[in-house]
Design an enzyme around this catalytic site. Structure first.
Site, PDB file in Angstrom:
ATOM      1  N   ARG A 207     -69.067   9.295  29.692  1.00 52.99           N
ATOM      2  CA  ARG A 207     -68.908  10.117  29.062  1.00 52.99           C
ATOM      3  C   ARG A 207     -67.282  10.198  29.058  1.00 52.99           C
ATOM      4  NH1 ARG A 207     -73.601  10.893  28.658  1.00 52.99           N
ATOM      5  NH2 ARG A 207     -75.242  12.918  28.891  1.00 52.99           N
TER       6      ARG A 207
ATOM      7  N   GLU B 261     -67.208  15.551  20.828  1.00 53.74           N
ATOM      8  CA  GLU B 261     -67.968  14.459  19.431  1.00 53.74           C
ATOM      9  C   GLU B 261     -68.242  15.988  18.305  1.00 53.74           C
ATOM     10  OE1 GLU B 261     -70.532  12.483  22.006  1.00 53.74           O
ATOM     11  OE2 GLU B 261     -68.922  11.272  23.141  1.00 53.74           O
TER      12      GLU B 261
ATOM     13  N   HIS C  67     -72.279   7.510  19.787  1.00 50.26           N
ATOM     14  CA  HIS C  67     -72.508   7.938  21.271  1.00 50.26           C
ATOM     15  C   HIS C  67     -74.447   7.556  20.720  1.00 50.26           C
ATOM     16  CE1 HIS C  67     -73.287  11.343  24.509  1.00 50.26           C
ATOM     17  NE2 HIS C  67     -73.464  10.310  25.224  1.00 50.26           N
TER      18      HIS C  67
END
Length: 320
Positions: A231, A260, A279
């Site tokens: 993360r 993000e 991601h």
């Protein structure tokens, strides 16, 4: 008498729906990605599979019938954990589904940085024939895996095929196959100076939030590569940027970020020694089927027999 109800907030194939429906033939089974399909069923759903933004106001309302929530993701840090715990809702995650695709991404990033693949892709775009000062090998180096869960185990297994020395960190400090040395988070300062590669596979919790910052980057070898697929909030991003600028570390492969999508004005985009993926490290053609066969169905069988689902049951006190 109203039928018991299960809601799945993802698009599944008909055979996948049939697999689940065979176990609950007398239930109402609502399946679909679009909000319109399941929104009106949330308040009386006993089981929900797949957490979506906005579900809270429906499934955690005073008269909600929710008893068990199965997430479609490994991380649960974005869920209202305190409310779920206070309402005694069972929570299970999709931890373990990502072991193959994410470990492949980890090694793609490690190998890409080591063998300068990212530099050659840039050169190819400009039709530039240049050596890019490539000369490193990954074989027999030392990799530190911060978070030896399912992903960390698979990463260690692959590392051994490269003859690497594997050091791990896990909450319990319990030994693991393919890991030569195991430490706890409190011993991070002992692990970091030994590593040629530092790989973050930790979940985001109160303990891991901003775990890696200036102090930790200063402890790493200047020749070390930093990989984060855990993360973004585990890392102090401004300190990572500065460490890269100052040559405190050799480079980074990053799939996750503090915010993000990564802002267009982030200096990380243009750094020569950084590879960025959006991601996507857990993306795989087999994702839904693995969630269903390895986690959802075993948990559903347990639930129907009156037992607590045991596959990836979240410990609210730990946050994972």
């Amino acid at each position: 008498m109203q039928k018991r109800k299960m809601v799945i907030t993802h698009k599944l194939t008909q055979p996948q729906v049939d697999q689940i429906h065979e176990l609950i033939p007398d239930w109402d089974l609502i399946v679909g990605k679009e909000k319109e399909i399941w929104q009106d069923h949330l308040h009386d759903a006993e089981i929900i599979a797949g957490w979506k933004k906005g579900l809270e106001e429906y499934c955690l309302a005073p008269h909600s019938k929710l008893k068990w929530l199965q997430t479609w993701s490994a991380g649960v840090n974005s869920l209202p954990l305190e409310k779920l715990e206070s309402r005694h809702v069972l929570l299970t995650s999709a931890n373990g589904v990502h072991a193959y695709p994410i470990s492949e991404t980890i090694f793609a990033l490690m190998l890409g940085l080591t063998r300068k693949i990212h530099s050659y892709v840039r050169n190819q775009q400009s039709k530039t024939w240049h050596h890019a000062h490539m000369g490193l090998e990954l074989h027999e180096k030392t990799v530190g895996i911060l978070g030896v869960g399912a992903i960390g185990k698979e990463t260690g297994k692959i590392a051994k095929t490269f003859g690497m020395h594997v050091i791990g960190i896990r909450h319990s400090g319990k030994p693991e196959e393919f890991v030569d040395e195991m430490y706890t988070t409190n011993e991070l300062h002992t692990l970091l100076p030994k590593c040629d590669y530092v790989v973050i596979t930790l979940p985001l919790t109160k303990e891991t939030n901003q775990l890696i910052g200036k102090e930790q980057f200063d402890q790493m070898k200047s020749s070390a590569f930093f990989i984060n697929i855990g993360r973004g909030e585990i890392v102090v991003e401004k300190d990572l940027v500065q460490a890269l600028k100052d040559g405190k570390i050799a480079g980074a492969g990053l799939d996750v970020f503090e915010k993000e999508p990564l802002s267009e004005d982030s200096p990380l985009w243009e750094m020569e020694n950084v590879i960025i993926t959006p991601h996507t490290s857990g993306s795989t053609e087999h994702y839904n089927q693995r969630v269903i066969e390895n986690i959802l169905i075993p948990n559903l069988k347990s639930y129907l027999s009156g037992q607590t689902p045991s596959e990836n049951l979240v410990d609210f006190s730990k946050g994972y």
